[in-house]
Design an enzyme around this catalytic site. Structure first.
Site, short mmCIF file in Angstrom:
data_model
loop_
_atom_site.label_atom_id
_atom_site.label_comp_id
_atom_site.label_asym_id
_atom_site.label_seq_id
_atom_site.Cartn_x
_atom_site.Cartn_y
_atom_site.Cartn_z
N HIS A 1 -1.90 1.32 0.25
CA HIS A 1 -0.53 0.93 0.29
C HIS A 1 0.15 1.79 1.67
O HIS A 1 0.46 2.98 2.02
CB HIS A 1 0.02 1.95 -0.88
CG HIS A 1 1.51 1.32 -1.45
ND1 HIS A 1 2.42 2.12 -2.17
CD2 HIS A 1 2.04 0.14 -1.10
CE1 HIS A 1 3.41 1.33 -2.77
NE2 HIS A 1 3.29 0.43 -1.92
N HIS B 1 -0.76 -4.83 -10.30
CA HIS B 1 0.19 -4.36 -9.20
C HIS B 1 -0.74 -3.45 -8.43
O HIS B 1 -0.84 -2.58 -9.11
CB HIS B 1 1.43 -4.12 -9.55
CG HIS B 1 2.46 -3.58 -8.34
ND1 HIS B 1 2.56 -2.43 -8.23
CD2 HIS B 1 2.88 -4.42 -7.42
CE1 HIS B 1 3.33 -2.32 -6.95
NE2 HIS B 1 3.73 -3.66 -6.48
#
Length: 619
Positions: A188, A142
């Site tokens: 991110h 992830h």
């Protein structure tokens, strides 16, 4: 031989350590098979035939037994694992090679190279690899580009490389336009993470994709790009991967290809392209979702061990108590935005056809559907659905069999909830017991949860693909119901004899300034709640070579996915226990008998010498 420790800052105490003698069980085995004071090739063969070939490996022929004896003598000559060098031993002719009890114990049984705990099949990859991808658990990362926490760490290709070297098969990249809107960054989004270029990540994936496993690498793309940059992604992907990139001839697959068909290939998985909306890309976390102090609570025992993994019944109850969190607009891995399709398509003059054509595993859920509706299979096409750990816990409470049925043909990906900004992880078994193929973990989130992931994928030769047990694929008479209590199928007996190697891998004052360490071992099972338990030995005081000789019994209702957990603690009366090593092993691949079990550090790297002598028996 001994070690000197200071005492009360004035006096000194000297502690002598000696190698522990072979356990009584080892003496009995040697006596039974050697037929005398020394063991030769015939005696070693008798031992191997009686205890070493329950794993499907072919029996050793005469030459192989002689080579094994030579390896034992080589280890003996090197004093391997015991901190002392020996003079080289003379090479003996076949049939002259003999080993004594101490050699049999020290250099064979207690060698994790010659006597490992996991089965050694004729072929390391021994599962049937010809079934569709949906039939396998797949080693999944992830936010694979992050070096640390989810809010402010650097983005880099280094964690991607490390993951691939460990055997991870699914790499996640979050794609955003750069500041000038003419190139693609990986980061991110809407955090303080520093970006890394997409092209750098793709080149590293190509270089390291198959160093640990020949089976396919899947790149999951979280796409925040306008169509012109999607076209640029398509060109980059084709340029970097060339003919190792796999993509289907048709838009919708009725069945996924198999890992065997896809050997040496790279696949893309994402949602089909949609309009890039800056307002939508700026979506933020629900207020209160994240702890903005990632360092908080990381000290003490948790820093070394990580928090104890809760059983998934606890996680289901937690999800019910926080029902509002499950329906939130999560800021990453958002597969729940299909309601915006119509508005986006109106604003989209065209989509990127080449980019769309390169997607093999298409993600998303039917427009406007609930989670329950999203679990309905389409007989004409297969797809990937992503759920957060909280969403899974909520839907599993009432739709467990529907999840299992969905995962028989389609792919289910589970990802960490948004509040895990420290890159912590969750209990993977809630996903696995429902057949979820991609249980995505933060590979930099070291601790007990990640150790479970490391251990699970030691199965099947560490290739990153583990075939799901048959009960998860059955449709008749009923689909497996994870909520239904199961009867005990198998009982595992584990005996912990002794440990060694810390004196070679740690400084003499690492554990205690004033005396040798006080080690104890925790042994248990991770699996479904009915199987999950941890037990511990007594602590052995002031000893670098602790001898416990304690046995534990573990009844197993779902042994197919159970994991054996082993942790060594150094007892500290005034503070939290020190870390002495850990390992996690798939129960389905344990070899019966007395085995040497190597231990690993908190990041999952194997120590050079630290190991336990253990025995495994199944009833």
């Amino acid at each position: 031989m001994g070690t000197t420790y200071k005492c009360c800052l004035i006096f000194k105490r000297r502690f002598h350590f000696r190698d522990a003698p072979p356990p009584e069980d080892v003496r009995d085995l040697f006596s039974l098979h050697a037929g005398g004071a020394h063991m030769g090739a015939d005696g070693l063969r008798r031992y191997l035939d009686a205890t070493g070939h329950d794993d499907g490996a072919p029996k050793l022929d005469d030459a192989e037994v002689e080579r094994l004896l030579e390896q034992i003598r080589l280890h003996q000559g090197q004093g391997q694992g015991h901190g002392r060098a020996r003079l080289p031993l003379p090479r003996l002719q076949p049939r002259q090679q003999l080993i004594a009890l101490d050699d049999f114990h020290r250099y064979y049984l207690f060698s994790h190279d010659l006597n490992p705990p996991l089965r050694r099949h004729a072929q390391p990859v021994h599962h049937d690899m010809t079934r569709p991808l949906s039939h396998y658990f797949i080693y999944t990362g992830h936010n694979s580009y992050l070096t640390g926490n989810q809010l402010s760490s650097d983005c880099s290709d280094v964690p991607i490389i490390k993951a691939l070297q460990r055997g991870v098969r699914v790499i996640e990249l979050d794609m955003w336009p750069n500041s000038t809107k003419d190139d693609i960054n990986i980061l991110h989004g809407k955090t303080l993470t520093t970006p890394v270029s997409l092209i750098k990540c793709l080149r590293s994936i190509k270089e390291y994709a198959f160093v640990a496993s020949p089976y396919p690498v899947i790149i999951t793309l979280e796409d925040h790009l306008p169509s012109d940059l999607q076209e640029k992604v398509a060109k980059m992907v084709l340029e970097v991967f060339g003919n190792i990139l796999y993509y289907p001839d048709t838009e919708n697959l009725k069945e996924f290809p198999s890992p065997e068909e896809l050997k040496g290939r790279v696949l893309l998985s994402t949602k089909p392209p949609k309009e890039y909306l800056e307002a939508k890309a700026g979506a933020t976390m629900k207020e209160g979702d994240a702890d903005l102090h990632p360092g908080k609570g990381a000290a003490g025992d948790d820093a070394a061990w990580g928090k104890e993994v809760p059983d998934f019944h606890t996680e289901i109850q937690s999800a019910k108590r926080h029902d509002d969190d499950v329906s939130e607009h999560q800021r990453d891995d958002d597969d729940d935005d299909e309601d915006d399709d119509e508005e986006e398509q109106k604003m989209q003059p065209h989509i990127a056809p080449q980019y769309k054509h390169l997607i093999t595993i298409r993600a998303g859920k039917p427009k406007g559907s609930s989670l329950a509706d999203a679990l309905k299979s389409d007989p004409d096409k297969v797809r990937r659905l992503s759920l957060s750990e909280q969403q899974l816990a909520k839907v599993a409470e009432v739709h467990g069999t529907e999840i299992v049925r969905f995962t028989q043909r389609n792919i289910l990906r589970i990802y960490p909830k948004g509040t895990r900004v420290t890159s912590s992880n969750y209990n993977p078994f809630l996903g696995w017991v429902h057949g979820a193929q991609m249980v995505a973990f933060n590979m930099q989130g070291y601790g007990r949860a990640l150790w479970l992931m490391h251990g699970f994928y030691k199965a099947n030769g560490g290739c990153g693909y583990v075939k799901k047990p048959d009960f998860l694929m059955q449709t008749e008479p009923d689909v497996f119901d994870p909520r239904k209590p199961q009867t005990v199928k198998k009982t595992l007996k584990v005996k912990v004899y002794m440990g060694d190697g810390w004196r070679m891998d740690f400084k003499q004052t690492h554990f205690d300034q004033y005396s040798p360490p006080d080690f104890y071992t925790r042994v248990g099972i991770a699996g479904v709640p009915a199987d999950s338990v941890m037990k511990k030995t007594k602590a052995i005081e002031d000893n670098w070579v602790p001898v416990w000789e304690e046995e534990f019994t573990f009844p197993l209702t779902v042994p197919e996915i159970a994991l054996l957990r082993v942790e060594v603690h150094e007892y500290d009366m005034s503070e939290k226990d020190d870390f002495g090593g850990q390992t996690v092993l798939p129960v389905s691949e344990l070899r019966s008998g007395i085995r040497a079990v190597a231990l690993f550090d908190r990041k999952g790297n194997k120590y050079n010498h630290v190991k336990l002598l253990m025995r495994f028996e199944f009833a």
